[in-house]
Design a protein around this motif. Structure first.
Motif, PDB file in Angstrom:
ATOM      1  N   VAL A   1      -4.422  -2.647   2.441  1.00 51.32           N
ATOM      2  CA  VAL A   1      -3.503  -2.672   1.564  1.00 51.32           C
ATOM      3  C   VAL A   1      -2.874  -1.556   1.604  1.00 51.32           C
ATOM      4  O   VAL A   1      -3.583  -0.527   1.144  1.00 51.32           O
ATOM      5  CB  VAL A   1      -4.024  -3.388   0.437  1.00 51.32           C
ATOM      6  N   GLN A   2      -1.599  -1.515   1.614  1.00 55.31           N
ATOM      7  CA  GLN A   2      -0.750  -0.489   1.217  1.00 55.31           C
ATOM      8  C   GLN A   2       0.195  -0.711   0.218  1.00 55.31           C
ATOM      9  O   GLN A   2       0.691  -1.741   0.014  1.00 55.31           O
ATOM     10  CB  GLN A   2       0.139   0.103   2.616  1.00 55.31           C
ATOM     11  N   LEU A   3       0.269   0.329  -0.786  1.00 52.15           N
ATOM     12  CA  LEU A   3       1.080  -0.044  -2.228  1.00 52.15           C
ATOM     13  C   LEU A   3       1.787   1.034  -2.276  1.00 52.15           C
ATOM     14  O   LEU A   3       1.737   2.253  -1.982  1.00 52.15           O
ATOM     15  CB  LEU A   3       0.001   0.116  -3.224  1.00 52.15           C
ATOM     16  N   GLN A   4       3.177   0.754  -2.848  1.00 51.88           N
ATOM     17  CA  GLN A   4       4.190   1.617  -3.082  1.00 51.88           C
ATOM     18  C   GLN A   4       4.810   1.566  -4.386  1.00 51.88           C
ATOM     19  O   GLN A   4       5.527   0.338  -4.638  1.00 51.88           O
ATOM     20  CB  GLN A   4       5.146   1.651  -1.873  1.00 51.88           C
ATOM     21  N   ALA A   5       4.698   2.472  -5.096  1.00 59.24           N
ATOM     22  CA  ALA A   5       5.320   2.301  -6.526  1.00 59.24           C
ATOM     23  C   ALA A   5       6.527   2.803  -6.627  1.00 59.24           C
ATOM     24  O   ALA A   5       6.923   4.067  -5.850  1.00 59.24           O
ATOM     25  CB  ALA A   5       4.477   2.898  -7.654  1.00 59.24           C
ATOM     26  N   SER A   6       7.600   2.247  -7.330  1.00 63.18           N
ATOM     27  CA  SER A   6       8.864   2.919  -7.512  1.00 63.18           C
ATOM     28  C   SER A   6       9.402   2.656  -9.111  1.00 63.18           C
ATOM     29  O   SER A   6       8.874   1.572  -9.590  1.00 63.18           O
ATOM     30  CB  SER A   6       9.832   2.248  -6.568  1.00 63.18           C
ATOM     31  N   ALA A  22       5.351  -2.344  -4.501  1.00 64.17           N
ATOM     32  CA  ALA A  22       5.439  -3.350  -3.267  1.00 64.17           C
ATOM     33  C   ALA A  22       4.113  -3.201  -2.660  1.00 64.17           C
ATOM     34  O   ALA A  22       3.712  -1.881  -2.245  1.00 64.17           O
ATOM     35  CB  ALA A  22       6.607  -2.972  -2.382  1.00 64.17           C
ATOM     36  N   ALA A  23       3.543  -4.175  -1.995  1.00 60.83           N
ATOM     37  CA  ALA A  23       2.280  -4.343  -1.263  1.00 60.83           C
ATOM     38  C   ALA A  23       2.721  -4.764   0.417  1.00 60.83           C
ATOM     39  O   ALA A  23       3.418  -5.696   0.446  1.00 60.83           O
ATOM     40  CB  ALA A  23       1.210  -5.074  -1.799  1.00 60.83           C
ATOM     41  N   SER A  24       1.878  -3.884   1.057  1.00 57.71           N
ATOM     42  CA  SER A  24       1.936  -4.661   2.605  1.00 57.71           C
ATOM     43  C   SER A  24       0.364  -4.881   2.954  1.00 57.71           C
ATOM     44  O   SER A  24      -0.388  -3.969   2.337  1.00 57.71           O
ATOM     45  CB  SER A  24       2.498  -3.565   3.508  1.00 57.71           C
ATOM     46  N   GLY A  25       0.182  -5.696   3.933  1.00 62.12           N
ATOM     47  CA  GLY A  25      -1.045  -6.159   4.276  1.00 62.12           C
ATOM     48  C   GLY A  25      -1.312  -7.618   4.072  1.00 62.12           C
ATOM     49  O   GLY A  25      -0.470  -8.035   3.512  1.00 62.12           O
ATOM     50  N   ARG A  26      -2.627  -7.815   4.276  1.00 66.50           N
ATOM     51  CA  ARG A  26      -2.835  -9.326   4.130  1.00 66.50           C
ATOM     52  C   ARG A  26      -3.284  -9.747   2.636  1.00 66.50           C
ATOM     53  O   ARG A  26      -3.956  -8.938   2.172  1.00 66.50           O
ATOM     54  CB  ARG A  26      -4.089  -9.477   5.331  1.00 66.50           C
ATOM     55  N   SER A  27      -3.151 -11.147   2.560  1.00 72.78           N
ATOM     56  CA  SER A  27      -3.878 -11.478   1.391  1.00 72.78           C
ATOM     57  C   SER A  27      -3.486 -10.991   0.224  1.00 72.78           C
ATOM     58  O   SER A  27      -4.153 -10.961  -0.881  1.00 72.78           O
ATOM     59  CB  SER A  27      -5.441 -11.527   1.607  1.00 72.78           C
ATOM     60  N   ASN A  73       4.260 -13.240  -5.980  1.00 70.70           N
ATOM     61  CA  ASN A  73       3.649 -13.358  -4.485  1.00 70.70           C
ATOM     62  C   ASN A  73       4.074 -13.640  -3.461  1.00 70.70           C
ATOM     63  O   ASN A  73       3.984 -13.270  -2.206  1.00 70.70           O
ATOM     64  CB  ASN A  73       2.290 -14.063  -4.673  1.00 70.70           C
ATOM     65  N   THR A  74       5.501 -13.943  -3.516  1.00 73.04           N
ATOM     66  CA  THR A  74       6.314 -14.421  -2.539  1.00 73.04           C
ATOM     67  C   THR A  74       7.116 -12.998  -1.945  1.00 73.04           C
ATOM     68  O   THR A  74       7.589 -13.126  -0.667  1.00 73.04           O
ATOM     69  CB  THR A  74       7.686 -15.570  -2.711  1.00 73.04           C
ATOM     70  N   LYS A  75       7.257 -12.085  -2.709  1.00 73.92           N
ATOM     71  CA  LYS A  75       7.593 -10.668  -2.448  1.00 73.92           C
ATOM     72  C   LYS A  75       6.690  -9.677  -2.241  1.00 73.92           C
ATOM     73  O   LYS A  75       7.053  -8.662  -1.932  1.00 73.92           O
ATOM     74  CB  LYS A  75       8.798 -10.458  -3.318  1.00 73.92           C
ATOM     75  N   ASN A  76       5.302 -10.044  -2.464  1.00 74.47           N
ATOM     76  CA  ASN A  76       4.098  -9.131  -2.416  1.00 74.47           C
ATOM     77  C   ASN A  76       4.564  -7.848  -3.270  1.00 74.47           C
ATOM     78  O   ASN A  76       4.216  -6.710  -3.082  1.00 74.47           O
ATOM     79  CB  ASN A  76       4.167  -8.681  -1.149  1.00 74.47           C
ATOM     80  N   THR A  77       5.120  -8.546  -4.478  1.00 76.75           N
ATOM     81  CA  THR A  77       5.490  -7.249  -5.627  1.00 76.75           C
ATOM     82  C   THR A  77       4.987  -7.555  -6.712  1.00 76.75           C
ATOM     83  O   THR A  77       4.998  -8.766  -7.289  1.00 76.75           O
ATOM     84  CB  THR A  77       7.030  -7.055  -5.419  1.00 76.75           C
ATOM     85  N   ILE A  78       4.529  -6.505  -7.575  1.00 75.15           N
ATOM     86  CA  ILE A  78       4.280  -6.421  -9.012  1.00 75.15           C
ATOM     87  C   ILE A  78       5.112  -5.775  -9.668  1.00 75.15           C
ATOM     88  O   ILE A  78       5.738  -4.781  -9.143  1.00 75.15           O
ATOM     89  CB  ILE A  78       2.810  -6.115  -9.194  1.00 75.15           C
TER      90      ILE A  78
END
Length: 123
Positions: A1-6, A22-27, A73-78
């Motif tokens: 999982v890779q995470l990128q805060a902004s 934003a997160a990339s990766g599975r699950s 979860n549809t955008k893989n974003t918190i």
């Protein structure tokens, strides 16, 4: 999982900011997601966490009533909506993720971390 805060920046006391991670990766949807922060000269501390389904959210006492964590979860974003900001909220804010719902305030329980985003609150 890779995470990128902004979303960090400079804001006056009493103002608001919304951070994104934003997160990339599975699950992604199966992970507990959290925000931590680290002020200059201080240790990193827990701010907020949200369960994989968004049905449960947890907050540090010092942000209750001011900050709101959410996820899409549809955008893989918190997100972290920060209202009524205070100068003492100045810090680098980090997002993190883990599996399992235990120990959500514990830094060491999170294997995945993004680079932080700086929030500066002026008085």
């Amino acid at each position: 999982v890779q995470l990128q805060a902004s979303g960090g920046g400079l804001v006056q006391a009493g103002g608001s900011l919304r951070l994104s991670c934003a997160a990339s990766g599975r699950s992604f949807s199966s992970y507990v997601m959290a925000w931590f922060r680290q002020a200059p000269g201080k240790e990193r501390e827990f701010v907020a966490a949200i369960s994989w389904s968004a049905s449960n959210a947890y907050y540090a006492d010092f942000v209750k009533g001011r900050f709101t964590i959410s996820r899409d979860n549809t955008k893989n974003t918190i997100y972290l909506l920060m209202n009524s900001l205070k100068p003492e909220d100045t810090a680098v804010y980090y997002c993190a993720s883990k599996v399992g719902s235990l120990h959500y305030t514990t830094i060491g329980a999170y294997p995945y971390w993004g680079r932080g985003t700086l929030v500066t609150v002026s008085s």
